[in-house]
Motif scaffolding. Structure first.
Motif, mmCIF file in Angstrom:
data_model
loop_
_atom_site.group_PDB
_atom_site.id
_atom_site.type_symbol
_atom_site.label_atom_id
_atom_site.label_comp_id
_atom_site.label_asym_id
_atom_site.label_seq_id
_atom_site.Cartn_x
_atom_site.Cartn_y
_atom_site.Cartn_z
ATOM 1 N N GLY A 103 0.974 -1.336 0.021
ATOM 2 C CA GLY A 103 0.187 -0.319 -0.343
ATOM 3 C C GLY A 103 1.054 1.142 -0.408
ATOM 4 O O GLY A 103 1.906 1.539 -0.859
ATOM 5 N N HIS A 104 0.868 2.179 1.171
ATOM 6 C CA HIS A 104 1.066 3.761 0.907
ATOM 7 C C HIS A 104 2.871 3.174 1.277
ATOM 8 O O HIS A 104 3.826 4.315 1.230
ATOM 9 C CB HIS A 104 0.135 4.502 1.807
ATOM 10 C CG HIS A 104 0.965 4.579 3.181
ATOM 11 N ND1 HIS A 104 -0.410 2.881 4.033
ATOM 12 C CD2 HIS A 104 1.634 4.397 4.364
ATOM 13 C CE1 HIS A 104 0.248 2.827 5.633
ATOM 14 N NE2 HIS A 104 1.584 3.701 5.916
ATOM 15 N N GLU A 105 2.999 2.084 2.058
ATOM 16 C CA GLU A 105 4.889 1.853 2.443
ATOM 17 C C GLU A 105 5.390 1.479 0.710
ATOM 18 O O GLU A 105 6.264 1.037 1.121
ATOM 19 C CB GLU A 105 4.730 1.003 3.332
ATOM 20 C CG GLU A 105 4.383 1.556 4.174
ATOM 21 C CD GLU A 105 5.077 0.273 6.241
ATOM 22 O OE1 GLU A 105 4.630 1.024 6.795
ATOM 23 O OE2 GLU A 105 3.967 -1.120 5.785
ATOM 24 N N PHE A 124 10.347 0.049 -0.675
ATOM 25 C CA PHE A 124 11.192 0.880 -1.548
ATOM 26 C C PHE A 124 9.949 1.498 -2.440
ATOM 27 O O PHE A 124 8.956 0.662 -2.173
ATOM 28 C CB PHE A 124 11.653 -0.381 -2.671
ATOM 29 C CG PHE A 124 12.115 0.435 -4.579
ATOM 30 C CD1 PHE A 124 13.372 0.880 -4.101
ATOM 31 C CD2 PHE A 124 11.028 0.725 -5.106
ATOM 32 C CE1 PHE A 124 13.278 2.042 -5.412
ATOM 33 C CE2 PHE A 124 11.530 1.373 -5.863
ATOM 34 C CZ PHE A 124 13.249 1.793 -6.566
ATOM 35 N N THR A 125 10.109 2.477 -2.093
ATOM 36 C CA THR A 125 8.907 3.726 -2.552
ATOM 37 C C THR A 125 8.970 4.448 -4.094
ATOM 38 O O THR A 125 8.679 5.285 -4.457
ATOM 39 C CB THR A 125 8.642 4.539 -1.796
ATOM 40 O OG1 THR A 125 9.406 5.353 -1.661
ATOM 41 C CG2 THR A 125 8.145 4.084 -0.211
ATOM 42 N N SER A 133 0.631 0.864 -3.691
ATOM 43 C CA SER A 133 0.866 -0.148 -4.646
ATOM 44 C C SER A 133 -0.382 -1.507 -3.416
ATOM 45 O O SER A 133 -0.529 -1.640 -2.646
ATOM 46 C CB SER A 133 2.277 -1.308 -4.426
ATOM 47 O OG SER A 133 2.512 -1.596 -2.585
ATOM 48 N N HIS A 134 -0.990 -2.303 -4.963
ATOM 49 C CA HIS A 134 -1.601 -3.390 -4.685
ATOM 50 C C HIS A 134 -1.343 -4.492 -4.463
ATOM 51 O O HIS A 134 -1.956 -6.074 -4.235
ATOM 52 C CB HIS A 134 -3.129 -2.912 -5.413
ATOM 53 C CG HIS A 134 -4.167 -2.240 -5.255
ATOM 54 N ND1 HIS A 134 -5.216 -1.931 -4.176
ATOM 55 C CD2 HIS A 134 -3.573 -0.048 -5.386
ATOM 56 C CE1 HIS A 134 -5.294 -1.252 -3.933
ATOM 57 N NE2 HIS A 134 -4.882 0.034 -4.595
ATOM 58 N N ALA A 135 -1.051 -4.952 -6.122
ATOM 59 C CA ALA A 135 0.002 -5.814 -6.594
ATOM 60 C C ALA A 135 1.466 -6.609 -6.522
ATOM 61 O O ALA A 135 2.312 -4.879 -7.336
ATOM 62 C CB ALA A 135 -0.911 -6.776 -7.812
ATOM 63 N N ASN A 154 -0.774 5.236 -9.506
ATOM 64 C CA ASN A 154 0.741 6.334 -10.022
ATOM 65 C C ASN A 154 0.549 5.081 -11.210
ATOM 66 O O ASN A 154 1.602 5.242 -11.725
ATOM 67 C CB ASN A 154 1.293 6.207 -9.335
ATOM 68 C CG ASN A 154 1.213 6.877 -8.106
ATOM 69 O OD1 ASN A 154 1.212 8.290 -8.245
ATOM 70 N ND2 ASN A 154 1.159 6.271 -6.533
ATOM 71 N N GLY A 155 -0.474 3.818 -11.625
ATOM 72 C CA GLY A 155 -0.180 2.894 -13.076
ATOM 73 C C GLY A 155 0.605 2.144 -11.904
ATOM 74 O O GLY A 155 0.967 1.872 -11.679
ATOM 75 N N LEU A 156 1.480 1.713 -12.856
ATOM 76 C CA LEU A 156 2.438 0.806 -13.257
ATOM 77 C C LEU A 156 3.775 1.477 -12.895
ATOM 78 O O LEU A 156 4.082 2.078 -13.635
ATOM 79 C CB LEU A 156 2.147 -0.272 -14.347
ATOM 80 C CG LEU A 156 3.353 -1.385 -14.401
ATOM 81 C CD1 LEU A 156 3.168 -3.006 -13.748
ATOM 82 C CD2 LEU A 156 3.151 -1.988 -16.045
ATOM 83 N N HIS A 157 4.755 0.133 -11.934
ATOM 84 C CA HIS A 157 6.025 0.572 -11.585
ATOM 85 C C HIS A 157 6.884 -0.287 -12.131
ATOM 86 O O HIS A 157 6.554 -1.521 -11.790
ATOM 87 C CB HIS A 157 6.215 1.488 -10.176
ATOM 88 C CG HIS A 157 5.753 2.724 -9.884
ATOM 89 N ND1 HIS A 157 6.201 3.715 -9.979
ATOM 90 C CD2 HIS A 157 4.780 3.051 -9.037
ATOM 91 C CE1 HIS A 157 5.615 4.536 -9.893
ATOM 92 N NE2 HIS A 157 4.351 4.009 -9.558
#
Length: 169
Positions: A103-105, A124-125, A133-135, A154-157
């Motif tokens: 998530g927010h971390e 890592f952010t 982050s969800h998955a 924020n889409g895909l990283h």
């Protein structure tokens, strides 16, 4: 109603581990048209799971939890291996590491070489760019290893985890 709120399923042979409102639900699929509920282990907002060898890792509202599934139909919790994470969501296991969408971390990375004594999470952010982050999935592309992170707002990283040795030109 034991599967109300079902949100993730992990298959292991004829056994299905399902995270639901009730916790970790174990279902025997030996007869797929007549699944049989085996047991439910209560968890606080069970979210996802991943299986590696005789261990099942499960995320919930309290973090990352480990179960011994040597007897696949009867998971045994290993509370000493619990890793607190504020917002653990999906998990991906790759060899000796667990990657948790936190998530927010951002992305939590844990050393699980000794599963019963996991390392402390490293986060890592991308300098705060990964904040929902969800998955996460890890895969090889062109001889390099990448983590693909679904980050809600924020889409895909894409994070390069390992690259082949390159000789200087």
């Amino acid at each position: 109603g034991v599967l109300n709120g079902a949100r993730h399923i992990q298959l292991a042979g004829q056994i299905a581990y399902i995270t639901a409102d009730a916790g970790l639900v174990v279902v025997d699929l030996n007869d797929p048209l007549h699944p049989r509920h085996v047991t439910t282990l209560p968890l606080n907002d069970a979210r996802a799971s991943a299986l590696q060898f005789r261990y099942l890792w499960v995320t919930d509202a309290e973090g990352l939890k480990l179960f011994d599934v040597t007897d696949m139909a009867n998971p045994v919790p290993l509370p000493s291996a619990t890793v607190p994470l504020a917002d653990a969501r999906r998990i991906y296991l790759a060899r000796t590491y667990a990657y948790v969408a936190a998530g927010h971390e951002g992305l939590a990375i844990l050393d699980i070489e000794n599963p019963e004594k996991p390392g402390k999470p490293e986060y890592f952010t991308a300098g705060g760019k990964i904040s929902d982050s969800h998955a996460v999935k890890v895969g090889m592309t062109n001889a390099s290893v990448y983590a693909y992170i679904a980050d809600g707002h924020n889409g895909l990283h894409i994070l390069e985890l390992m690259a082949p040795n390159r000789s200087p030109d």
